[in-house]
Design a protein around this motif. Structure first.
Motif, PDB file in Angstrom:
ATOM      1  N   ALA A  82      35.585  50.835  32.960  1.00  0.00           N
ATOM      2  CA  ALA A  82      35.190  49.727  33.819  1.00  0.00           C
ATOM      3  C   ALA A  82      35.755  48.409  33.280  1.00  0.00           C
ATOM      4  CB  ALA A  82      33.672  49.658  33.922  1.00  0.00           C
ATOM      5  N   ALA A  83      35.761  48.254  31.955  1.00  0.00           N
ATOM      6  CA  ALA A  83      36.304  47.035  31.354  1.00  0.00           C
ATOM      7  C   ALA A  83      37.803  46.927  31.601  1.00  0.00           C
ATOM      8  CB  ALA A  83      36.010  47.024  29.857  1.00  0.00           C
ATOM      9  N   LYS A  84      38.512  48.069  31.520  1.00  0.00           N
ATOM     10  CA  LYS A  84      39.957  48.057  31.782  1.00  0.00           C
ATOM     11  C   LYS A  84      40.251  47.717  33.239  1.00  0.00           C
ATOM     12  CE  LYS A  84      41.376  51.306  28.158  1.00  0.00           C
ATOM     13  NZ  LYS A  84      42.038  52.609  27.874  1.00  0.00           N
ATOM     14  N   VAL A  85      39.462  48.292  34.147  1.00  0.00           N
ATOM     15  CA  VAL A  85      39.647  47.997  35.567  1.00  0.00           C
ATOM     16  C   VAL A  85      39.421  46.510  35.835  1.00  0.00           C
ATOM     17  CG1 VAL A  85      38.629  48.342  37.858  1.00  0.00           C
ATOM     18  CG2 VAL A  85      39.139  50.316  36.406  1.00  0.00           C
ATOM     19  N   GLN A  90      41.301  40.911  37.310  1.00  0.00           N
ATOM     20  CA  GLN A  90      41.449  39.481  37.043  1.00  0.00           C
ATOM     21  C   GLN A  90      42.847  38.987  37.379  1.00  0.00           C
ATOM     22  OE1 GLN A  90      40.199  38.797  33.002  1.00  0.00           O
ATOM     23  NE2 GLN A  90      38.073  39.413  33.404  1.00  0.00           N
ATOM     24  N   LYS A  91      43.839  39.894  37.340  1.00  0.00           N
ATOM     25  CA  LYS A  91      45.211  39.518  37.688  1.00  0.00           C
ATOM     26  C   LYS A  91      45.365  39.293  39.189  1.00  0.00           C
ATOM     27  CE  LYS A  91      47.152  42.248  33.874  1.00  0.00           C
ATOM     28  NZ  LYS A  91      48.058  43.379  33.501  1.00  0.00           N
ATOM     29  N   PHE A  92      44.406  39.768  39.981  1.00  0.00           N
ATOM     30  CA  PHE A  92      44.466  39.555  41.426  1.00  0.00           C
ATOM     31  C   PHE A  92      44.273  38.086  41.792  1.00  0.00           C
ATOM     32  CE2 PHE A  92      42.835  44.147  42.495  1.00  0.00           C
ATOM     33  CZ  PHE A  92      44.001  44.667  41.940  1.00  0.00           C
ATOM     34  N   GLN A  93      43.615  37.334  40.927  1.00  0.00           N
ATOM     35  CA  GLN A  93      43.472  35.876  41.077  1.00  0.00           C
ATOM     36  C   GLN A  93      42.886  35.470  42.439  1.00  0.00           C
ATOM     37  OE1 GLN A  93      47.477  34.514  40.422  1.00  0.00           O
ATOM     38  NE2 GLN A  93      47.473  35.116  38.280  1.00  0.00           N
ATOM     39  N   ASP A  94      41.973  36.291  42.965  1.00  0.00           N
ATOM     40  CA  ASP A  94      41.317  35.994  44.248  1.00  0.00           C
ATOM     41  C   ASP A  94      42.290  35.943  45.425  1.00  0.00           C
ATOM     42  OD1 ASP A  94      38.777  35.804  43.080  1.00  0.00           O
ATOM     43  OD2 ASP A  94      39.144  33.728  42.496  1.00  0.00           O
ATOM     44  N   ALA A  95      43.498  36.431  45.237  1.00  0.00           N
ATOM     45  CA  ALA A  95      44.471  36.470  46.333  1.00  0.00           C
ATOM     46  C   ALA A  95      44.296  37.761  47.124  1.00  0.00           C
ATOM     47  CB  ALA A  95      45.896  36.411  45.768  1.00  0.00           C
ATOM     48  N   ALA A 150      50.174  37.100  49.407  1.00  0.00           N
ATOM     49  CA  ALA A 150      49.504  38.289  48.875  1.00  0.00           C
ATOM     50  C   ALA A 150      50.226  38.833  47.642  1.00  0.00           C
ATOM     51  CB  ALA A 150      49.421  39.372  49.950  1.00  0.00           C
ATOM     52  N   LEU A 151      49.486  39.601  46.862  1.00  0.00           N
ATOM     53  CA  LEU A 151      50.043  40.356  45.743  1.00  0.00           C
ATOM     54  C   LEU A 151      50.076  41.830  46.119  1.00  0.00           C
ATOM     55  CD1 LEU A 151      48.076  38.711  42.780  1.00  0.00           C
ATOM     56  CD2 LEU A 151      50.427  38.223  43.484  1.00  0.00           C
ATOM     57  N   PHE A 152      50.814  42.628  45.335  1.00  0.00           N
ATOM     58  CA  PHE A 152      50.856  44.067  45.520  1.00  0.00           C
ATOM     59  C   PHE A 152      50.301  44.758  44.271  1.00  0.00           C
ATOM     60  CE2 PHE A 152      54.381  42.581  48.197  1.00  0.00           C
ATOM     61  CZ  PHE A 152      54.063  43.206  49.403  1.00  0.00           C
ATOM     62  N   PHE A 153      49.369  45.695  44.479  1.00  0.00           N
ATOM     63  CA  PHE A 153      48.938  46.561  43.379  1.00  0.00           C
ATOM     64  C   PHE A 153      49.588  47.919  43.583  1.00  0.00           C
ATOM     65  CE2 PHE A 153      46.223  50.013  41.849  1.00  0.00           C
ATOM     66  CZ  PHE A 153      46.318  49.763  40.495  1.00  0.00           C
ATOM     67  N   TYR A 177      50.027  46.171  38.201  1.00  0.00           N
ATOM     68  CA  TYR A 177      49.701  47.576  38.003  1.00  0.00           C
ATOM     69  C   TYR A 177      48.984  47.741  36.670  1.00  0.00           C
ATOM     70  CZ  TYR A 177      54.294  47.199  35.686  1.00  0.00           C
ATOM     71  OH  TYR A 177      55.360  46.775  34.931  1.00  0.00           O
ATOM     72  N   ALA A 178      48.280  48.845  36.541  1.00  0.00           N
ATOM     73  CA  ALA A 178      47.529  49.115  35.314  1.00  0.00           C
ATOM     74  C   ALA A 178      48.433  49.788  34.293  1.00  0.00           C
ATOM     75  CB  ALA A 178      46.330  50.012  35.621  1.00  0.00           C
TER      76      ALA A 178
END
Length: 227
Positions: A82-85, A90-95, A150-153, A177-178
């Motif tokens: 959960a901490a890693k996720v 956080q990299k999504f930056q609310d976008a 937008a960003l892409f995951f 990406y993770a």
């Protein structure tokens, strides 16, 4: 009520085994409820929902997003995962985030496809080169809808190849990406099916992160995608 056999992972049979049985006694509602037991590594909820005999019942019980409800009720990430996720979120930056689930399995090279009049095309086990062009055109179309903000995951089973391709097509600065502990997800699944020790941490991280996206584009016929 739909339940899966907890011992399914230890079942050496590759075939699907299912049966129904009545549960409960007397006037209880459970007395008329059938329990469907399924032993199989694939996820059955989308198939059950597409069945006209079960669709309405499942939607009444679990709502319009049955997978979301089942995952929330049945599964919870271990604290370290959960901490890693959360660190990736956080990299999504609310976008707005467009999730890309790209299943490859393996690279097949240039082959002759059936029903293609003998033409040869580059392909992997899930999508041809033409399919990839269509896939990325969908991603670009969604990006335009979000006015380029937008960003892409990216979630994929062949990160070394697919990340480089996605960076070229969509731009490195837009991709998130993770960092997965099991970058070869395909080999991890093969190990599971063969009874060898494996690590699915990366797969769970990708599933949870895809669920956090504003939009998701999946690979056709990929069970990972329709979860």
């Amino acid at each position: 009520t739909i339940s899966t056999d907890a011992d399914a992972a230890n079942d050496n049979s590759s075939a699907s085994n299912s049966h129904t049985e009545n549960v409960g006694q007397g006037d209880s509602d459970l007395a008329v409820v059938a329990t469907l037991k399924i032993r199989n590594p694939h996820y059955y909820v989308p198939l059950i929902i597409s069945n006209p005999h079960y669709r309405q019942y499942v939607l009444e019980i679990l709502g319009s997003q049955p997978t979301h409800q089942l995952m929330r009720r049945l599964y919870q990430l271990a604290p370290y995962l959960a901490a890693k996720v959360e660190s990736v979120r956080q990299k999504f930056q609310d976008a707005p985030v467009i999730g890309l689930q790209i299943r490859q399995a393996r690279w097949c090279g240039k082959i002759t496809m059936e029903n293609d009049e003998g033409a040869r095309t580059h392909t992997n086990a899930y999508m041809t080169a033409q399919h990839h062009e269509l896939y990325y055109s969908c991603a670009k179309s969604l990006l335009r809808e979000y006015k380029g903000q937008a960003l892409f995951f990216l979630a994929t089973d062949m990160p070394e190849q697919v990340r480089a391709q996605a960076e070229r097509v969509l731009g490195k600065s837009r991709l998130v990406y993770a960092e997965l502990p099991d970058d070869n997800v395909h080999d991890a699944r093969a190990a599971m099916e063969e009874g060898r020790a494996t690590n699915f941490d990366g797969a769970f991280m990708d599933i949870w992160l895809l669920a956090s996206c504003t939009e998701v584009i999946t690979t056709p016929a990929s069970s990972f995608g329709y979860i």
